[in-house]
Design an enzyme around this catalytic site. Structure first.
Site, PDB file in Angstrom:
ATOM      1  N   LYS A  94       7.061   7.370 134.484  1.00 47.15           N
ATOM      2  CA  LYS A  94       7.512   8.768 134.463  1.00 47.15           C
ATOM      3  C   LYS A  94       8.719   8.844 133.550  1.00 47.15           C
ATOM      4  O   LYS A  94       9.663   8.057 133.689  1.00 47.15           O
ATOM      5  CB  LYS A  94       7.895   9.196 135.896  1.00 47.15           C
ATOM      6  CG  LYS A  94       8.329  10.637 136.007  1.00 47.15           C
ATOM      7  CD  LYS A  94       7.159  11.551 136.233  1.00 47.15           C
ATOM      8  CE  LYS A  94       7.478  13.008 135.943  1.00 47.15           C
ATOM      9  NZ  LYS A  94       7.377  13.385 134.511  1.00 47.15           N
ATOM     10  N   LYS A 118      17.104   5.153 137.001  1.00 42.46           N
ATOM     11  CA  LYS A 118      17.305   6.550 137.395  1.00 42.46           C
ATOM     12  C   LYS A 118      16.222   6.975 138.390  1.00 42.46           C
ATOM     13  O   LYS A 118      16.505   7.547 139.440  1.00 42.46           O
ATOM     14  CB  LYS A 118      17.222   7.427 136.136  1.00 42.46           C
ATOM     15  CG  LYS A 118      17.367   8.901 136.379  1.00 42.46           C
ATOM     16  CD  LYS A 118      17.064   9.711 135.130  1.00 42.46           C
ATOM     17  CE  LYS A 118      17.820   9.190 133.940  1.00 42.46           C
ATOM     18  NZ  LYS A 118      17.807  10.117 132.801  1.00 42.46           N
ATOM     19  N   LYS A 130       9.058   6.306 128.684  1.00 41.43           N
ATOM     20  CA  LYS A 130       9.616   7.337 127.798  1.00 41.43           C
ATOM     21  C   LYS A 130       8.784   7.343 126.524  1.00 41.43           C
ATOM     22  O   LYS A 130       8.114   6.356 126.215  1.00 41.43           O
ATOM     23  CB  LYS A 130      11.071   7.001 127.481  1.00 41.43           C
ATOM     24  CG  LYS A 130      11.898   8.177 127.001  1.00 41.43           C
ATOM     25  CD  LYS A 130      12.456   9.019 128.120  1.00 41.43           C
ATOM     26  CE  LYS A 130      13.115  10.277 127.570  1.00 41.43           C
ATOM     27  NZ  LYS A 130      13.851  11.004 128.598  1.00 41.43           N
ATOM     28  N   GLY A 169       9.465  16.763 129.364  1.00 38.10           N
ATOM     29  CA  GLY A 169      10.245  17.133 128.179  1.00 38.10           C
ATOM     30  C   GLY A 169      11.495  16.284 128.016  1.00 38.10           C
ATOM     31  O   GLY A 169      11.864  15.500 128.880  1.00 38.10           O
ATOM     32  N   ASP A 170      12.125  16.434 126.866  1.00 38.28           N
ATOM     33  CA  ASP A 170      13.439  15.844 126.568  1.00 38.28           C
ATOM     34  C   ASP A 170      13.910  16.622 125.335  1.00 38.28           C
ATOM     35  O   ASP A 170      13.416  17.733 125.085  1.00 38.28           O
ATOM     36  CB  ASP A 170      13.309  14.323 126.312  1.00 38.28           C
ATOM     37  CG  ASP A 170      14.662  13.614 126.225  1.00 38.28           C
ATOM     38  OD1 ASP A 170      15.229  13.295 127.274  1.00 38.28           O
ATOM     39  OD2 ASP A 170      15.171  13.385 125.110  1.00 38.28           O
ATOM     40  N   THR A 214      17.924  19.652 135.638  1.00 35.74           N
ATOM     41  CA  THR A 214      18.827  18.602 135.148  1.00 35.74           C
ATOM     42  C   THR A 214      20.269  19.106 135.138  1.00 35.74           C
ATOM     43  O   THR A 214      21.191  18.430 135.603  1.00 35.74           O
ATOM     44  CB  THR A 214      18.392  18.113 133.761  1.00 35.74           C
ATOM     45  OG1 THR A 214      17.016  17.753 133.826  1.00 35.74           O
ATOM     46  CG2 THR A 214      19.206  16.912 133.319  1.00 35.74           C
ATOM     47  N   ASN A 245      18.438  22.792 126.948  1.00 33.23           N
ATOM     48  CA  ASN A 245      18.018  22.973 128.340  1.00 33.23           C
ATOM     49  C   ASN A 245      19.079  22.487 129.330  1.00 33.23           C
ATOM     50  O   ASN A 245      19.472  23.214 130.247  1.00 33.23           O
ATOM     51  CB  ASN A 245      16.691  22.228 128.557  1.00 33.23           C
ATOM     52  CG  ASN A 245      16.301  22.206 130.017  1.00 33.23           C
ATOM     53  OD1 ASN A 245      16.553  21.237 130.718  1.00 33.23           O
ATOM     54  ND2 ASN A 245      15.736  23.292 130.518  1.00 33.23           N
ATOM     55  N   SER A 381      10.773  16.921 138.694  1.00 33.18           N
ATOM     56  CA  SER A 381       9.443  16.645 138.151  1.00 33.18           C
ATOM     57  C   SER A 381       8.575  16.004 139.226  1.00 33.18           C
ATOM     58  O   SER A 381       7.380  16.308 139.351  1.00 33.18           O
ATOM     59  CB  SER A 381       9.530  15.691 136.951  1.00 33.18           C
ATOM     60  OG  SER A 381       9.821  16.406 135.774  1.00 33.18           O
TER      61      SER A 381
HETATM   62  P1  NDP Z   1      17.366  20.186 124.041  1.00 35.61           P
HETATM   63  O1  NDP Z   1      16.537  19.835 122.867  1.00 35.61           O
HETATM   64  O2  NDP Z   1      16.998  21.344 124.878  1.00 35.61           O
HETATM   65  O3  NDP Z   1      18.898  20.385 123.586  1.00 35.61           O
HETATM   66  C1  NDP Z   1      19.602  19.380 122.951  1.00 35.61           C
HETATM   67  C2  NDP Z   1      20.968  19.914 122.574  1.00 35.61           C
HETATM   68  O4  NDP Z   1      21.765  18.830 122.119  1.00 35.61           O
HETATM   69  C3  NDP Z   1      20.914  20.924 121.445  1.00 35.61           C
HETATM   70  O5  NDP Z   1      21.992  21.809 121.560  1.00 35.61           O
HETATM   71  C4  NDP Z   1      21.080  20.023 120.205  1.00 35.61           C
HETATM   72  O6  NDP Z   1      21.619  20.691 119.086  1.00 35.61           O
HETATM   73  C5  NDP Z   1      22.051  18.999 120.718  1.00 35.61           C
HETATM   74  N1  NDP Z   1      21.818  17.731 120.020  1.00 35.61           N
HETATM   75  C6  NDP Z   1      20.665  17.004 120.018  1.00 35.61           C
HETATM   76  N2  NDP Z   1      20.801  15.931 119.232  1.00 35.61           N
HETATM   77  C7  NDP Z   1      22.049  15.982 118.734  1.00 35.61           C
HETATM   78  C8  NDP Z   1      22.783  15.152 117.868  1.00 35.61           C
HETATM   79  N3  NDP Z   1      22.235  14.037 117.346  1.00 35.61           N
HETATM   80  N4  NDP Z   1      24.060  15.512 117.580  1.00 35.61           N
HETATM   81  C9  NDP Z   1      24.611  16.623 118.114  1.00 35.61           C
HETATM   82  N5  NDP Z   1      23.951  17.460 118.937  1.00 35.61           N
HETATM   83  C10 NDP Z   1      22.700  17.133 119.243  1.00 35.61           C
HETATM   84  O7  NDP Z   1      17.430  18.835 124.910  1.00 35.61           O
HETATM   85  P2  NDP Z   1      17.820  18.669 126.439  1.00 35.61           P
HETATM   86  O8  NDP Z   1      18.861  19.653 126.825  1.00 35.61           O
HETATM   87  O9  NDP Z   1      16.573  18.579 127.209  1.00 35.61           O
HETATM   88  O10 NDP Z   1      18.442  17.187 126.445  1.00 35.61           O
HETATM   89  C11 NDP Z   1      19.836  16.949 126.248  1.00 35.61           C
HETATM   90  C12 NDP Z   1      20.186  15.559 126.769  1.00 35.61           C
HETATM   91  O11 NDP Z   1      19.867  15.496 128.179  1.00 35.61           O
HETATM   92  C13 NDP Z   1      19.434  14.396 126.143  1.00 35.61           C
HETATM   93  O12 NDP Z   1      20.277  13.259 126.098  1.00 35.61           O
HETATM   94  C14 NDP Z   1      18.304  14.138 127.126  1.00 35.61           C
HETATM   95  O13 NDP Z   1      17.808  12.808 127.040  1.00 35.61           O
HETATM   96  C15 NDP Z   1      19.032  14.367 128.428  1.00 35.61           C
HETATM   97  N6  NDP Z   1      18.188  14.664 129.581  1.00 35.61           N
HETATM   98  C16 NDP Z   1      17.338  15.732 129.588  1.00 35.61           C
HETATM   99  C17 NDP Z   1      16.565  16.011 130.691  1.00 35.61           C
HETATM  100  C18 NDP Z   1      15.725  17.228 130.782  1.00 35.61           C
HETATM  101  O14 NDP Z   1      15.202  17.492 131.879  1.00 35.61           O
HETATM  102  N7  NDP Z   1      15.554  17.997 129.730  1.00 35.61           N
HETATM  103  C19 NDP Z   1      16.578  15.111 131.855  1.00 35.61           C
HETATM  104  C20 NDP Z   1      17.585  14.072 131.798  1.00 35.61           C
HETATM  105  C21 NDP Z   1      18.323  13.860 130.684  1.00 35.61           C
HETATM  106  P3  NDP Z   1      20.654  21.066 117.838  1.00 35.61           P
HETATM  107  O15 NDP Z   1      19.828  22.218 118.326  1.00 35.61           O
HETATM  108  O16 NDP Z   1      21.581  21.407 116.739  1.00 35.61           O
HETATM  109  O17 NDP Z   1      19.823  19.836 117.563  1.00 35.61           O
END
Ligand code: NDP
Length: 449
Positions: A94, A118, A130, A169-170, A214, A245, A381
């Site tokens: 997962k 986790k 992943k 998603g991620d 999250t 997200n 999830s």
């Molecule tokens: P999204 O794609 O919805 O959002 C990502 C955000 O982070 C955007 O604002 C993006 O900006 C910014 N970002 C991404 N890459 C970079 C980078 N290299 N440098 C600077 N800013 C960056 O992703 P999520 O919100 O889903 O995920 C965010 C984090 O949370 C990740 O680390 C993910 O692994 C973790 N996570 C997510 C979960 C989930 O349920 N979605 C669960 C657990 C962890 P821009 O639009 O400019 O790229």
């Protein structure tokens, strides 16, 4: 700077470096876990006898594939797809799919490795995996994203399923992408197997609260850490990086708990709004219109936008990194502590470098590492999988209540494990030891596989 490992653990780590050359993020994630495990191996010698560390660091299966697709002008493109099925000791693999140009095997493996522990911490029956692709959804039309997702699933469908591997998603993969992939899976298999993906739309098997989970969960975790300090979010000035997200729903929950988020960001820059980030505007810009964070400052005249820059220079009492890995280095962590930050909760995966973590731990602030703090997403999830299995759908209130209970349990588990292994208040040690022991015991029980 790194914590000393015993001779045996250091030798194991050196072997892992050699077997996985160039995968720096994976090395970092492994090292952090190994640094916590010394006392665990003393208490459970069978883990060493059964070579659990060597086994747990080697994915059960790694799938790498070509993803060809065509853009709106008729030009062909080739991306690379990944799915790393890391560990199935506790249940089907997962973990999410990430679409971002930086994705390569080392990123997918660090994320998959963290996911094992986790998922164990959630207490739900899920293993760790992943996946993703170096495809960049930014600036692509809906049709281009659909064609890419269909091509991606045309290869992935053979390896996933309700009882085998359940992606979600991620970064770069939200409800739209999950919908396209689910549609293609259904078409290829002729089966309506709702439990094959999570993060689905509410109209076709999704769970209420999954979108929020999250961010809400990370905020609940920080709330628990603050309670230990006899404190709360009430009146706290907070900074949340990212505006995707996780970030959006972190801001929403912090506001509900009485805090005030004054800055959010994207990869171009950050915006400061001292009155508190307007969540409705943020959702409209990011979820509906898919615009940039700069546009927030155009819509709220008292807010200001900083292009580039460093969001961690904005003073706050609570910081919640929710963008990406290694976004807080040692210098940023020092700045945060100097500016009066008392709690850090990681919505993102591994957003703090080892140097940054050391600064937080030395300063004795409350530091909640991602594998504990952001586990609410995958936990919900698993709740979505439960609802799919029973053909049921729960109310928002009930599902959020379950999420809150799960996050409080995770906090308690980490807190108690940190005490047991001689590091009171250290949630890194707590999360690594508690997560590892659960998986290791199951691996010992399953024999040498
Ligand atoms: P999204 O794609 O919805 O959002 C990502 C955000 O982070 C955007 O604002 C993006 O900006 C910014 N970002 C991404 N890459 C970079 C980078 N290299 N440098 C600077 N800013 C960056 O992703 P999520 O919100 O889903 O995920 C965010 C984090 O949370 C990740 O680390 C993910 O692994 C973790 N996570 C997510 C979960 C989930 O349920 N979605 C669960 C657990 C962890 P821009 O639009 O400019 O790229």
């Amino acid at each position: 700077m790194a914590v000393h490992l015993s001779e045996k653990l250091e030798a194991t780590y050196q072997k892992i470096l050699k077997r996985n050359p160039g995968e720096t993020e994976f090395h970092q994630a492994v090292r952090e876990v190994l640094e916590s495990l010394g006392p665990v191996l003393v208490k459970y010698p069978e883990f060493t006898d059964r070579k659990i560390i060597e086994r747990i660091c080697e994915p059960e299966r790694q799938i790498i594939f070509r993803v060809p697709w065509q853009d709106d002008r008729g030009e062909d493109h080739i991306n690379r797809g990944f799915r790393v099925q890391f560990n199935s000791a506790l249940g089907p693999y997962k973990g999410g799919l990430r679409f971002h140009p930086s994705v390569y095997l080392g990123i997918v493996k660090f994320l998959g490795f963290e996911q094992i522990f986790k998922n164990a911490l959630t207490g739900m029956p899920i293993g760790g995996g992943k996946g993703g692709s170096d495809f960049d959804p930014k600036g692509k039309s809906d049709n281009e994203v659909m064609r890419f997702c269909q091509s991606f699933m045309t290869e992935l469908w053979r390896y996933v399923g309700e009882y085998t591997d359940v992606p979600a998603g991620d970064i770069g993969v939200g409800g739209r992408e999950i919908g396209y992939m689910f549609g293609q899976f259904k078409r290829l298999t002729s089966k309506y197997e709702a439990g094959v993906l999570t993060g689905k739309g509410l109209d076709y098997g999704g769970s209420l609260v999954r979108t929020e989970a999250t961010g809400y969960g990370a905020t609940f975790f920080v709330d628990e850490m603050l309670k230990v300090r006899k404190d709360s979010f009430e009146g706290k000035k907070c900074v949340v990086s990212g505006s995707g997200n996780v970030a959006i729903y972190t801001v929403e929950k912090i506001h509900q708990l009485g805090g005030r988020v004054v800055a959010v960001s994207d990869s171009d820059g950050y915006v400061v709004d001292e009155k508190g980030i307007d969540v409705a505007l943020l959702k409209q810009l990011k979820e509906v219109e898919r615009r940039r964070i700069k546009d927030y400052a155009d819509a709220r005249k008292h807010a200001h936008y900083v292009h580039g820059g460093n969001i961690w220079e904005v003073p706050c009492q609570v910081a919640m990194p929710s963008a990406t890995q290694n976004e807080i280095n040692g210098k940023d962590a020092t700045t945060l502590v100097k500016n009066g930050c008392i709690a850090v909760g990681e919505g993102a995966n591994m957003p703090t470098t080892p140097e940054g973590i050391k600064v937080f731990l030395d300063a004795k602030i409350s530091y909640g590492p991602g594998k504990a703090a952001n586990a609410g997403g995958v936990a919900t999830s698993a709740l979505e999988m439960q609802q799919n299995a029973t053909r049921d759908s729960w109310t928002f209130e009930y599902t959020e209540k379950r999420l809150g209970e799960i996050m409080r349990n995770i906090h308690r588990t980490c807190f108690e494990a940190a005490e047991e292994f001689g590091a009171p208040g250290n949630y890194v040690v707590g999360a690594n030891t508690a997560g590892f022991i659960k998986v290791a015991k199951a691996m010992v029980a399953h024999g040498l596989i």
